[in-house]
Design a protein around this motif. Sequence first.
Motif, short mmCIF file in Angstrom:
data_model
loop_
_atom_site.label_atom_id
_atom_site.label_comp_id
_atom_site.label_asym_id
_atom_site.label_seq_id
_atom_site.Cartn_x
_atom_site.Cartn_y
_atom_site.Cartn_z
N ARG A 14 0.83 -1.23 0.00
CA ARG A 14 0.00 0.00 0.00
C ARG A 14 0.86 1.26 0.00
N ASN A 15 2.07 1.13 -0.52
CA ASN A 15 2.94 2.29 -0.62
C ASN A 15 2.65 3.13 -1.86
N LEU A 16 1.82 2.60 -2.76
CA LEU A 16 1.51 3.33 -4.00
C LEU A 16 0.07 3.83 -4.02
N ASP A 17 -0.59 3.80 -2.89
CA ASP A 17 -1.99 4.23 -2.85
C ASP A 17 -2.16 5.66 -3.38
N ASP A 18 -1.29 6.56 -2.95
CA ASP A 18 -1.42 7.95 -3.39
C ASP A 18 -1.02 8.16 -4.84
N PRO A 19 0.18 7.69 -5.27
CA PRO A 19 0.56 7.93 -6.66
C PRO A 19 -0.30 7.20 -7.69
N GLY B 273 -3.53 6.08 -7.02
CA GLY B 273 -4.88 6.62 -6.87
C GLY B 273 -5.94 5.67 -7.36
N ASP B 274 -6.87 6.19 -8.15
CA ASP B 274 -7.98 5.38 -8.67
C ASP B 274 -7.65 4.69 -9.99
#
Length: 202
Positions: free
Chosen positions: A176-181, A183-184
Motif C-alpha cells: 500500500r505504498n503506492l496508494d497515493d501515486p 490513486g484510482d
Amino acid sequence: MRTLLTMTEKTDGATKTPRPYHHGDLRRAILTAALDVIAADGPFALSLRDLARRAGVSHAAPAHHFKDRTGLLTAIAAEGFGLLAQTIRDAADLKDAGVRYVRFAREHPAHFQVMFAPDLLRADDLELTTARALAGDALREAVTAVNPENRGTDARLAGIAAWSLAHGFATLLLGRNLDDPVGDRDPEEVFRTLATMLFRSA
C-alpha cells in the motif's frame, strides 16, 4: 472441502455418528488454510496445529504431508512459482509479462510473500527449484524476444531490470505504498506506462 471417505467409530459396542475423514483433499485443504492465514497475518503466524484444527483433522495430519512448517511454506512457494511460470509463459511480450507478474502478485499475495523469503524455505527442495527455474526461464524468454535495440545487448541485465521493475512495483503495491501515486487508476495500466519508459517498444 470434498469428503472422499466416511469412517464409523465404535466405542463399547456403540456406534457413533459417522465423521468425515478428509482423505485425498487434505493436502489441498491445509495449503488453502495456510494461504488464508498468510494473507491475513503473514507466514510467521502459521501453526500446523492450528491448520489441523481448521481442516478438522488430527494435529499430526499436516506433518504427514509437509513434515514441518518449513516444508509447508516450501510447498506454497513451489506452487506459487509454478503458477507464475504459467502466467508469464502465456504473455504476448515483455510488457505483458510484467503486467501478468503484477497481476499474479495481486491475485496471489500469500504465495508472493513466501516465494521470495528464502530464509523460510527448504532451498534444496526439488519441487521448489524446478518451479523457480521454470519461472526464470519464462521471464528470460520474454526478455530475449525483445529487439536488442530496445533492451540493450546484455539480455541478462535487461532481465534483471525487467524483474526489478515488476517485482518492485508489485511489492510496493501490496504494501500500500503506492496508494497515493496510483490513486484510482488501474495498477496494471500504471505499470504498462512505467514499462514503456524503460523498454520503449518491449
